[in-house]
Design a protein around this motif. Structure first.
Motif, PDB file in Angstrom:
ATOM      1  N   UNK A 220       0.817  -1.212   0.000  1.00 58.00           N
ATOM      2  CA  UNK A 220       0.000   0.000   0.000  1.00 58.00           C
ATOM      3  C   UNK A 220       0.856   1.272   0.000  1.00 58.00           C
ATOM      4  N   UNK A 221       2.188   1.138  -0.044  1.00 56.50           N
ATOM      5  CA  UNK A 221       3.080   2.300  -0.120  1.00 56.50           C
ATOM      6  C   UNK A 221       3.290   2.680  -1.578  1.00 56.50           C
ATOM      7  N   UNK A 222       3.077   3.950  -1.866  1.00 60.03           N
ATOM      8  CA  UNK A 222       3.250   4.502  -3.215  1.00 60.03           C
ATOM      9  C   UNK A 222       4.242   5.655  -3.105  1.00 60.03           C
ATOM     10  N   UNK A 223       5.273   5.642  -3.939  1.00 63.16           N
ATOM     11  CA  UNK A 223       6.308   6.669  -3.878  1.00 63.16           C
ATOM     12  C   UNK A 223       6.297   7.480  -5.166  1.00 63.16           C
ATOM     13  N   UNK A 224       6.257   8.799  -5.003  1.00 61.97           N
ATOM     14  CA  UNK A 224       6.296   9.714  -6.151  1.00 61.97           C
ATOM     15  C   UNK A 224       7.688  10.313  -6.248  1.00 61.97           C
ATOM     16  N   UNK A 225       8.258  10.286  -7.446  1.00 61.55           N
ATOM     17  CA  UNK A 225       9.567  10.896  -7.682  1.00 61.55           C
ATOM     18  C   UNK A 225       9.460  11.820  -8.911  1.00 61.55           C
ATOM     19  N   UNK A 226      10.501  12.610  -9.133  1.00 62.78           N
ATOM     20  CA  UNK A 226      10.508  13.524 -10.272  1.00 62.78           C
ATOM     21  C   UNK A 226      11.905  13.625 -10.854  1.00 62.78           C
ATOM     22  N   UNK A 227      11.978  14.001 -12.129  1.00 68.26           N
ATOM     23  CA  UNK A 227      13.258  14.297 -12.764  1.00 68.26           C
ATOM     24  C   UNK A 227      13.522  15.800 -12.785  1.00 68.26           C
ATOM     25  N   UNK A 228      12.631  16.581 -12.186  1.00 66.81           N
ATOM     26  CA  UNK A 228      12.730  18.040 -12.289  1.00 66.81           C
ATOM     27  C   UNK A 228      13.816  18.630 -11.404  1.00 66.81           C
ATOM     28  N   UNK A 229      14.109  18.023 -10.277  1.00 59.99           N
ATOM     29  CA  UNK A 229      14.956  18.654  -9.263  1.00 59.99           C
ATOM     30  C   UNK A 229      16.406  18.198  -9.383  1.00 59.99           C
TER      31      UNK A 229
END
Length: 366
Positions: A220-229
């Motif tokens: 139930x763990x969902x991780x959001x990441x980005x390439x912006x930073x």
């Protein structure tokens, strides 16, 4: 932006009429330190590699892109595996137009029982919830901006949200959650049949273990990441989600068709091939963060502990809006994030940081 007076003939939803568009001021400045961008541009070699790949893609732009972005998702999985010692395949990755599309899609797929967050935190979480009609509840934070995990668990147990959002390192404060605290929240959200959404947009600037390491044990763990930073790729607009494959399958139910262009996919694939170069600036920014904090503290200001590429500070006598304007008058653009008595600045390159420090010293000495 002042509240817009909407014309009577426009059938805008009543719950949207009081809202203003999200966005930091876009005004000219010699030091632009207000949107948490990485100040280091891609090298000429990387820029050329992207141009070459895009040129090849351009010959087939009469065709739709790979709607599943399979090559990009596999590459993102390998990147996460390298960072965290995990074993994710493309089935556990979903890519989209920035992390904001990820957030919106989570609300659309799972928002029936509402969402819980802990502000101050990323302001788009409650805003996107409102726009898509999801009930948002605020659990709050301590006065020092840290999260009271025990209180948060009580909130989760009582409110039983479908989605619980935590941001670490937290934006706009820079504070973080330890992996053990995240695990306790994962247990609590599982007990109410909810998802724990961990927004890790700034994770590369922190030494803390990523929540992706919990997904195998806690689906139930969902991780959001980005390439912006950290990736210095804000202009490309690429965010991604790491989760159990069933969560990813649900994302495909709510996505727009062909939502990630062929050009975006190609550029991101090249960036991942150059990840050593792009992430090489992270250590430089962490070192600069420490130097800027020391300078501000030497002025008698108070700086909140930060594990991100930005800091918030307080201790000045004037109103934040007044300091913000005086800095802008001197060519330095930072962010008034609406926290009483605080301002936020993004760590820039050496010249930008020194310009900020010099301008602030001049203002405070008046």
């Amino acid at each position: 932006m002042s509240e817009k007076k909407w014309p009577l003939w426009l059938p805008l939803r009543d719950d949207l009429t009081s809202l203003s568009p999200y966005g930091a001021p876009q005004v000219p400045a010699e030091a632009t330190l207000n949107t948490n961008e990485n100040p280091y541009a891609p090298s000429p070699e990387l820029a050329q590699a992207i141009a070459d790949r895009v040129h090849r893609v351009a010959t087939t732009l009469n065709r739709y892109p790979d709607r599943d972005a399979t090559v990009l998702r596999a590459a993102l999985g390998k990147f996460i595996n390298t960072l965290s010692g995990t074993n994710f395949t493309a089935d556990s990755i979903w890519a989209a137009n920035g992390s904001n599309e990820i957030i919106q899609s989570l609300f659309m797929a799972f928002g029936d029982r509402g969402a819980l967050g802990f502000t101050p935190s990323y302001s788009m979480h409650p805003l996107i919830a409102k726009v898509v009609g999801v009930t948002w509840q605020d659990g709050g934070r301590r006065a020092d901006f840290t999260l009271d995990t025990a209180k948060a668990i009580t909130e989760i147990s009582g409110k039983k949200p479908a989605l619980t959002f935590v941001t670490t390192p937290n934006n706009p404060t820079g504070t973080l959650l330890k992996i053990g605290e995240i695990e306790e929240l994962a247990k609590a959200t599982a007990q109410v049949n909810g998802l724990l959404v961990v927004d890790e947009a700034y994770a590369e600037f922190s030494s803390e273990i990523s929540a992706v390491t919990l997904i195998e044990k806690y689906p139930n763990v969902v991780v959001i990441r980005t390439m912006s930073k950290a990736f210095a790729f804000a202009g490309a607009r690429v965010g991604y989600l790491v989760a159990n494959p069933d969560v990813v399958d649900a994302m495909f139910l709510v996505r727009l068709p062909y939502h990630l262009s062929a050009i975006t996919q190609a550029a991101a694939e090249v960036a991942l091939e150059y990840q050593g170069e792009l992430l090489g600036t992270v250590a430089t920014l962490i070192d600069s963060r420490g130097k800027v904090i020391a300078e501000l503290e030497s002025m008698g200001l108070t700086v909140a502990p930060s594990s991100a590429n930005f800091i918030i500070f307080s201790g000045f006598n004037s109103e934040p809006a007044q300091i913000w304007r005086q800095l802008l008058d001197r060519g330095v653009l930072i962010r008034d994030v609406g926290l009483l008595g605080h301002l936020r600045m993004t760590i820039g390159n050496e010249a930008e940081n020194q310009k900020f420090i010099g301008a602030l010293k001049e203002i405070l000495q008046k």
